[in-house]
Design an enzyme around this catalytic site. Structure first.
Site, short mmCIF file in Angstrom:
data_model
loop_
_atom_site.label_atom_id
_atom_site.label_comp_id
_atom_site.label_asym_id
_atom_site.label_seq_id
_atom_site.Cartn_x
_atom_site.Cartn_y
_atom_site.Cartn_z
N HIS A 14 0.84 -1.20 0.00
CA HIS A 14 0.00 0.00 0.00
C HIS A 14 0.87 1.25 0.00
O HIS A 14 1.52 1.57 0.99
CB HIS A 14 -0.88 -0.04 1.25
CG HIS A 14 -1.89 1.04 1.33
ND1 HIS A 14 -1.89 1.99 2.34
CD2 HIS A 14 -2.95 1.34 0.54
CE1 HIS A 14 -2.91 2.81 2.17
NE2 HIS A 14 -3.56 2.43 1.08
N GLU A 41 1.61 -0.29 -5.09
CA GLU A 41 0.39 0.46 -5.35
C GLU A 41 0.65 1.96 -5.40
O GLU A 41 0.92 2.57 -4.37
CB GLU A 41 -0.65 0.16 -4.26
CG GLU A 41 -2.01 0.75 -4.55
CD GLU A 41 -2.56 1.64 -3.45
OE1 GLU A 41 -3.74 1.98 -3.54
OE2 GLU A 41 -1.82 2.00 -2.51
N HIS A 56 -0.80 10.52 -2.64
CA HIS A 56 -2.04 10.09 -1.98
C HIS A 56 -3.20 11.01 -2.37
O HIS A 56 -4.32 10.56 -2.57
CB HIS A 56 -1.84 10.08 -0.47
CG HIS A 56 -3.09 9.83 0.31
ND1 HIS A 56 -3.93 8.78 0.04
CD2 HIS A 56 -3.64 10.50 1.35
CE1 HIS A 56 -4.96 8.82 0.89
NE2 HIS A 56 -4.80 9.84 1.68
#
Length: 331
Positions: A14, A41, A56
């Site tokens: 992640h 990711e 993000h």
């Protein structure tokens, strides 16, 4: 029923090994690969000149040193994105060359103080650089390293003339990722951009689902309704799997322990969908009560026990900030 994806459960890093390095950096992705991740990711946003980069959010004050750069002070602004007003600095107001002058920093300094030692060491990576890293590391390690990009705020970016689809698919095609066998999943919390992608690519698509709320582009739907047996059948018409908030797979009790698993994994598999819940993190702050090591939210608890409870439900993969613990739990 057999899992839609044959083979082992996938470990999806992640934002890279974001429990140990500032997220969405080549340092974070490289460490995740070294620790044994199957997929890395990146959350994808766009620059003013239409380049896909990994952050993000498109608002970058939490993840870069932009607020310390006097030359960009005038770029600070407020915008409404998916119904939320944000104030700060946004990737779409910078060229790639300008963004490359910034340096990444830890997004959760209160919980991950050790990661702050790496502040200032890494650039913002482009999606192409991440694809290049995965390709090079696949050769070096002798195992296939996949990429699992998320289109962030696709409706918003389309509304300002910077849609994700064309640059995303062009890059994937350049690296030979064009069909279901490619080591790629494209994920989104929105619905219509996945449907649009379905018409343009055979690469596997994942519908992300939160514990509550609605897709930003489909306020007529709710994520809990999408996670029902009927809702999952509808998702299966355009996607290959779902990425649910882990509480949709095993909710927590009032005390904060893991409760009884829901029917989501069974219903998804019956619809032909893979299930990749998110996000598994080792800090006490994120763990169920029984896995905490104490009351300090920064303390490291028993992440492996939480992951094993989810593995027992039959999930096909999972997102974790802590790849080493994820690999240990899977063993």
């Amino acid at each position: 029923m057999e899992k839609p994806l044959d083979g082992p459960v996938l470990i999806i890093a992640h934002r890279g090994a974001s429990g140990e390095r500032p997220e969405h950096t080549l340092g974070s992705y490289t460490l995740a690969i070294e620790q044994g991740a199957d997929f890395i990711e990146p959350d994808l946003v766009l620059t003013k000149d239409g380049i896909l980069v990994a952050r993000h959010e498109n608002e970058i004050s939490e993840t870069t040193d932009v607020s310390d750069r006097p030359e960009f002070a005038g770029r600070k602004t407020s915008k409404t994105i998916d119904g939320q007003t944000m104030t700060g600095w946004f990737t779409e107001d910078f060229t790639l060359a300008e963004l490359k002058t910034l340096r990444a920093k830890e997004r959760l300094p209160q919980l991950r103080k050790a990661n702050m030692a790496f502040d200032g060491q890494f650039e913002i990576p482009t999606f192409e650089e991440i694809l290049e890293l995965a390709k090079a590391e696949s050769v070096r390690t002798g195992r296939t390293i996949g990429v699992y990009p998320e289109t962030k705020h696709p409706s918003y970016f389309a509304s300002i003339g910077l849609p994700h689809e064309a640059p995303l698919l062009a890059l994937l095609e350049r690296y030979g990722h064009v069909d279901r066998s490619a080591p790629v999943f494209i994920q989104s919390f929105e619905v219509e951009n996945l449907k649009a992608l379905r018409a343009k690519t055979k690469v596997r698509l994942i519908q992300l689902m939160d514990e509550k709320g609605s897709p930003p582009d489909r306020p007529d739907l709710t994520y809990p309704d999408m996670a029902t047996a009927e809702g999952l059948k509808a998702v299966a018409a355009y996607a290959d799997g779902v990425g649910p908030n882990k509480a949709l797979v095993i909710p927590r009790t009032l005390l904060g322990n893991l409760g009884e698993p829901t029917m989501l994994v069974r219903d998804a598999h019956r619809a032909g969908l893979a299930v990749h819940p998110w996000t598994f993190r080792r800090e006490n702050y994120f763990l169920p009560l029984g896995a905490k090591s104490g009351i300090d939210p920064r303390g490291v608890g028993d992440l492996e026990s939480e992951i094993r409870a989810y593995l027992a439900t039959g999930i096909d993969g999972f997102f974790s900030d802590n790849v080493a613990e994820a690999v240990a739990a899977k063993k």
